[in-house]
Design a protein around this motif. Sequence first.
Motif, PDB file in Angstrom:
ATOM      1  N   LYS A 120       0.871  -1.183   0.000  1.00 36.79           N
ATOM      2  CA  LYS A 120       0.000   0.000   0.000  1.00 36.79           C
ATOM      3  C   LYS A 120       0.904   1.228   0.000  1.00 36.79           C
ATOM      4  CE  LYS A 120      -4.273   1.766   1.189  1.00 36.79           C
ATOM      5  NZ  LYS A 120      -5.587   1.236   0.782  1.00 36.79           N
ATOM      6  N   PHE A 122       1.437   5.509  -0.769  1.00 30.90           N
ATOM      7  CA  PHE A 122       0.717   6.781  -0.736  1.00 30.90           C
ATOM      8  C   PHE A 122       1.515   7.840  -1.487  1.00 30.90           C
ATOM      9  CE2 PHE A 122      -0.601   4.366   2.916  1.00 30.90           C
ATOM     10  CZ  PHE A 122      -1.982   4.559   2.965  1.00 30.90           C
ATOM     11  N   VAL A 130      -4.828  21.709  -8.071  1.00 29.71           N
ATOM     12  CA  VAL A 130      -5.961  20.809  -8.269  1.00 29.71           C
ATOM     13  C   VAL A 130      -5.861  20.006  -9.569  1.00 29.71           C
ATOM     14  CG1 VAL A 130      -7.538  22.502  -9.324  1.00 29.71           C
ATOM     15  CG2 VAL A 130      -8.464  20.639  -7.949  1.00 29.71           C
ATOM     16  N   TYR A 133      -3.640  17.058  -9.184  1.00 28.82           N
ATOM     17  CA  TYR A 133      -4.320  15.997  -8.433  1.00 28.82           C
ATOM     18  C   TYR A 133      -5.211  15.184  -9.369  1.00 28.82           C
ATOM     19  CZ  TYR A 133      -6.550  13.754  -4.368  1.00 28.82           C
ATOM     20  OH  TYR A 133      -6.995  12.845  -3.440  1.00 28.82           O
ATOM     21  N   LEU A 137      -4.840  11.192  -9.982  1.00 27.60           N
ATOM     22  CA  LEU A 137      -5.961  10.269  -9.762  1.00 27.60           C
ATOM     23  C   LEU A 137      -6.264   9.512 -11.059  1.00 27.60           C
ATOM     24  CD1 LEU A 137      -8.369  12.551  -7.664  1.00 27.60           C
ATOM     25  CD2 LEU A 137      -7.176  10.512  -6.823  1.00 27.60           C
ATOM     26  N   VAL A 163      -2.687   5.111  -3.083  1.00 24.19           N
ATOM     27  CA  VAL A 163      -3.660   6.147  -2.725  1.00 24.19           C
ATOM     28  C   VAL A 163      -3.004   7.512  -2.931  1.00 24.19           C
ATOM     29  CG1 VAL A 163      -5.026   7.155  -0.853  1.00 24.19           C
ATOM     30  CG2 VAL A 163      -4.793   4.669  -1.031  1.00 24.19           C
ATOM     31  N   HIS A 165      -3.206  11.318  -2.044  1.00 21.88           N
ATOM     32  CA  HIS A 165      -3.794  12.079  -0.940  1.00 21.88           C
ATOM     33  C   HIS A 165      -3.444  13.559  -1.120  1.00 21.88           C
ATOM     34  CE1 HIS A 165      -4.795  12.424   3.476  1.00 21.88           C
ATOM     35  NE2 HIS A 165      -3.928  13.422   3.413  1.00 21.88           N
ATOM     36  N   ALA A 166      -4.431  14.434  -0.995  1.00 17.43           N
ATOM     37  CA  ALA A 166      -4.160  15.866  -1.139  1.00 17.43           C
ATOM     38  C   ALA A 166      -3.989  16.516   0.227  1.00 17.43           C
ATOM     39  CB  ALA A 166      -5.294  16.545  -1.895  1.00 17.43           C
ATOM     40  N   GLY A 185      -3.785  12.356   9.518  1.00 20.19           N
ATOM     41  CA  GLY A 185      -4.951  13.161   9.875  1.00 20.19           C
ATOM     42  C   GLY A 185      -4.709  14.106  11.034  1.00 20.19           C
ATOM     43  N   TYR A 203       1.749   5.166  10.657  1.00 19.22           N
ATOM     44  CA  TYR A 203       1.086   4.275  11.629  1.00 19.22           C
ATOM     45  C   TYR A 203       2.120   3.464  12.431  1.00 19.22           C
ATOM     46  CZ  TYR A 203      -2.451   5.215   8.042  1.00 19.22           C
ATOM     47  OH  TYR A 203      -3.260   5.825   7.107  1.00 19.22           O
TER      48      TYR A 203
ATOM     49  N   GLU B  20     -12.481   4.282   3.371  1.00 19.47           N
ATOM     50  CA  GLU B  20     -12.061   2.980   2.842  1.00 19.47           C
ATOM     51  C   GLU B  20     -10.690   3.013   2.176  1.00 19.47           C
ATOM     52  OE1 GLU B  20     -15.143   1.594   0.242  1.00 19.47           O
ATOM     53  OE2 GLU B  20     -16.583   1.484   1.907  1.00 19.47           O
ATOM     54  N   ARG B  21     -10.219   4.215   1.812  1.00 19.47           N
ATOM     55  CA  ARG B  21      -8.908   4.304   1.146  1.00 19.47           C
ATOM     56  C   ARG B  21      -7.760   4.009   2.116  1.00 19.47           C
ATOM     57  NH1 ARG B  21     -10.076  10.370  -0.733  1.00 19.47           N
ATOM     58  NH2 ARG B  21     -11.922   9.980  -1.999  1.00 19.47           N
ATOM     59  N   TYR B  22      -8.015   4.193   3.404  1.00 19.82           N
ATOM     60  CA  TYR B  22      -6.911   4.191   4.363  1.00 19.82           C
ATOM     61  C   TYR B  22      -6.995   3.034   5.350  1.00 19.82           C
ATOM     62  CZ  TYR B  22      -6.638   8.933   2.581  1.00 19.82           C
ATOM     63  OH  TYR B  22      -6.554  10.028   1.752  1.00 19.82           O
ATOM     64  N   LEU B  29      -9.218  12.375   7.618  1.00 17.86           N
ATOM     65  CA  LEU B  29      -9.668  13.684   8.114  1.00 17.86           C
ATOM     66  C   LEU B  29      -9.428  14.831   7.122  1.00 17.86           C
ATOM     67  CD1 LEU B  29     -10.992  15.449  10.177  1.00 17.86           C
ATOM     68  CD2 LEU B  29      -8.887  15.490  11.508  1.00 17.86           C
ATOM     69  N   LEU B  30      -8.220  14.932   6.545  1.00 16.47           N
ATOM     70  CA  LEU B  30      -7.987  16.055   5.623  1.00 16.47           C
ATOM     71  C   LEU B  30      -8.925  15.997   4.418  1.00 16.47           C
ATOM     72  CD1 LEU B  30      -5.521  16.688   7.460  1.00 16.47           C
ATOM     73  CD2 LEU B  30      -4.296  17.360   5.396  1.00 16.47           C
ATOM     74  N   PRO B  31      -9.013  14.842   3.728  1.00 16.62           N
ATOM     75  CA  PRO B  31      -9.982  14.781   2.625  1.00 16.62           C
ATOM     76  C   PRO B  31     -11.418  15.057   3.083  1.00 16.62           C
ATOM     77  CG  PRO B  31      -8.625  12.782   2.677  1.00 16.62           C
ATOM     78  CD  PRO B  31      -8.197  13.630   3.818  1.00 16.62           C
ATOM     79  N   HIS B  34     -11.897  18.716   3.234  1.00 19.09           N
ATOM     80  CA  HIS B  34     -12.129  19.235   1.876  1.00 19.09           C
ATOM     81  C   HIS B  34     -13.579  18.940   1.461  1.00 19.09           C
ATOM     82  CE1 HIS B  34      -8.130  20.577   0.714  1.00 19.09           C
ATOM     83  NE2 HIS B  34      -7.558  19.412   0.979  1.00 19.09           N
ATOM     84  N   ALA B 179     -13.942  22.540  -6.758  1.00 25.51           N
ATOM     85  CA  ALA B 179     -12.515  22.208  -6.613  1.00 25.51           C
ATOM     86  C   ALA B 179     -12.267  21.486  -5.291  1.00 25.51           C
ATOM     87  CB  ALA B 179     -11.676  23.484  -6.698  1.00 25.51           C
ATOM     88  N   VAL B 182     -12.916  17.816  -5.600  1.00 22.39           N
ATOM     89  CA  VAL B 182     -11.791  17.104  -6.234  1.00 22.39           C
ATOM     90  C   VAL B 182     -10.721  16.826  -5.183  1.00 22.39           C
ATOM     91  CG1 VAL B 182      -9.969  17.207  -7.982  1.00 22.39           C
ATOM     92  CG2 VAL B 182     -12.242  18.119  -8.505  1.00 22.39           C
ATOM     93  N   LEU B 183     -10.431  17.848  -4.351  1.00 23.45           N
ATOM     94  CA  LEU B 183      -9.376  17.690  -3.344  1.00 23.45           C
ATOM     95  C   LEU B 183      -9.742  16.648  -2.285  1.00 23.45           C
ATOM     96  CD1 LEU B 183      -8.168  21.385  -2.957  1.00 23.45           C
ATOM     97  CD2 LEU B 183      -7.040  19.513  -4.163  1.00 23.45           C
ATOM     98  N   ALA B 184     -11.024  16.332  -2.190  1.00 23.83           N
ATOM     99  CA  ALA B 184     -11.428  15.238  -1.294  1.00 23.83           C
ATOM    100  C   ALA B 184     -11.170  13.887  -1.948  1.00 23.83           C
ATOM    101  CB  ALA B 184     -12.906  15.388  -0.933  1.00 23.83           C
ATOM    102  N   GLY B 185     -10.685  13.930  -3.186  1.00 29.32           N
ATOM    103  CA  GLY B 185     -10.310  12.688  -3.867  1.00 29.32           C
ATOM    104  C   GLY B 185     -11.369  12.142  -4.803  1.00 29.32           C
ATOM    105  N   LEU B 187     -12.610  12.378  -8.414  1.00 34.61           N
ATOM    106  CA  LEU B 187     -12.238  12.846  -9.745  1.00 34.61           C
ATOM    107  C   LEU B 187     -13.487  13.338 -10.476  1.00 34.61           C
ATOM    108  CD1 LEU B 187      -9.751  13.102 -11.495  1.00 34.61           C
ATOM    109  CD2 LEU B 187     -10.060  10.748 -12.249  1.00 34.61           C
ATOM    110  N   ASP B 188     -13.362  14.530 -11.124  1.00 33.83           N
ATOM    111  CA  ASP B 188     -14.532  15.138 -11.766  1.00 33.83           C
ATOM    112  C   ASP B 188     -14.560  14.943 -13.277  1.00 33.83           C
ATOM    113  OD1 ASP B 188     -12.429  16.736 -12.472  1.00 33.83           O
ATOM    114  OD2 ASP B 188     -13.185  18.565 -11.528  1.00 33.83           O
TER     115      ASP B 188
END
Lengths: 434, 234
Positions: A120, A122, A130, A133, A137, A163, A165-166, A185, A203, B20-22, B29-31, B34, B179, B182-185, B187-188
Amino acid sequence: MTTTLTPILTAFWDEPHSWSRKTYERNGGYEALRKALAMPAADVLAAVKDSGLRGRGGAGFPTGLKWSFLPKPDGGPRYLVVNADESEPGTCKDIPLLMASPQTLIEGAIITSYAIGCHKAFIYLRGEVVHVYRRLLGAVAEAKAAGYLGENILGSGFDLDIVVHAGAGAYICGEETALLDSLEGRRGQPRLKPPFPAVAGLYARPTVVNNVESIASVPSIVGRGAGWFKSMGTDRSSGFGIFSLSGHVNRPGQYEAPLGITLRELLAMAGGIRRGHELKFWTPGGSSTPIFTGKHLDVPLDFESVGAAGSMLGTRALQIFDDTTCVVRAVLRWTEFYKHESCGKCTPCREGTYWLAQVLKRLEAGQGSEEDLAKLLDICDNILGRAFCALGDGATSPITSSIQHFRDEYLAHLAQGGCPFDPSRSTLFEEAFA
Amino acid sequence: MPLTADVTERLTADAHQIMERYPVARSALLPMLHLVQSEEGYISPDGIAFCARTLDLTPAEVAAVATFYTQFKRRPNGTYTVGVCTNTLCAVMGGDAIFETLEKNLGSGHDETTGDGTITLERVECNAGCDYAPVVMVNWEFFDNQTPGSAKAIVDKLRAGEAVVPTRGAAKVHTFKEASRVLAGFLDGHENEGVGAGPASLQGTLLARREGWTAPDPGAGTTPVDGTKQKGQS
């Protein structure tokens, strides 16, 4: 012999849809992955170690050696985290790479994960780009659809998920342990080391953190060989790198060349300093590296030579300023940046950058006194080597180096009671200040 | 405006996709911040409570994270964030002049939003486009090689409700909320729009092609190849 450019990562950036998997494959993409998956993982690691590749994110730590610090597998997860938080002022190589050719990074991340036994990975991208990103993706989705990611990659039995991550706007997250806290986080604050991420990273598991360009260089090393990589560059700074020229040059941009090329050579390629002006000062590797002047045009831009000349190769972010630029204004602005971006965790950096900005502001306005220069150096002395991470050290570089090279210019501000420069002359357009 | 039950339900589904990504939920939390910003245009007390509830954190823990990062807004943001790079290189090349022009034109300063709610003006730090200085970012899309006049034209268009096209980015600038999503992951579908590389990014690539410069031949092994530095030479 004059050094010439060696386009590798940048070779096909001008092709239509350069970011697509098809364009990448047409240019030899994913051949190195097939080769790697047919090799024992230890041999992939050995190839990167033998190549002498050193971290392209600024610190220059040997990449293969970093990987080899991971403890023996204990059955639990191990992680690769790619640092795509490019934010060091002047640095602008990873973002164009990710915009033009994200598949290069994806292939590098897969090969690296295979070498270190990670399933996994990252990619931590700064949040303020943006479209990059979107490209990343999209690249992950394309790679997955082609069977380069997921389970049993290319029938090898190796599984990997990536993954992307932004982040959300914080320079400090480019520091690898702050990045890990942010990815978990939390507030992005650096951790006390040791333990290093190789032992207790994401982690609290064994983790490799590498810069985008380092990982993007891996496919070429595996594909073409460590000997090929070492045929470029110098003995201890092997290979190629992207040199980013910006500022008062005629053709700013990205120039991929062997390490050891000089600014004189790069300036010739970039059409020289803008007409009617001459070079005044420049950074070899971003704002955290002590500034150079016209005396340093022939310093080979490799880790050792730049270090011996009193600065650092850093990220090869060559910010060029001509004779119209006020060095005090430039340094004040960088200092305000460090003050703003200091995470506040440790006292020397949090308090020190605050006071540095205050004193410099006074000097730039032509107030204060010559003793303020000693005060600045004293504060720097109390930050350098005493801060939690390199942000504090970096904050002192522009100040100490500018006082060393341009003390008279600081004094001229005091003598004149203000800045002797006209800022409109430094701009790249004819329009006057509003 | 409090989050309605419908909105909360929709956000909850999105939040679970993010989690589910993590391997560890808190990484979401960051996504997720966003994400809530994409709904309300800023990090509201409701948004903080939503993240806290979903991740089993306290609101204080979420607020501590949200306030650390400059992209998370504590007041309702304009439809467009116009960020002028005023870090040293861009400032010197003209970023300071551009910022002053926009400040006068909009009648609002750093981190302030115009009365019509269209534009939030910001000074931004280095955005990794230094070879295109001076750089302006609109909702985190690149507007390269700006002047006070070109930057004013961008904000005039935005205030007139017209689309603006980034130099390197999507076919048009999307709203702050879009925008943020998108930053939450999420894709648009705009990833294949725009250029791969702008002119400055290609300087070296094109120069090498004109001059016939290439990387060494892999078959050459340790033999120095024309156009590269010999080992030890410096």
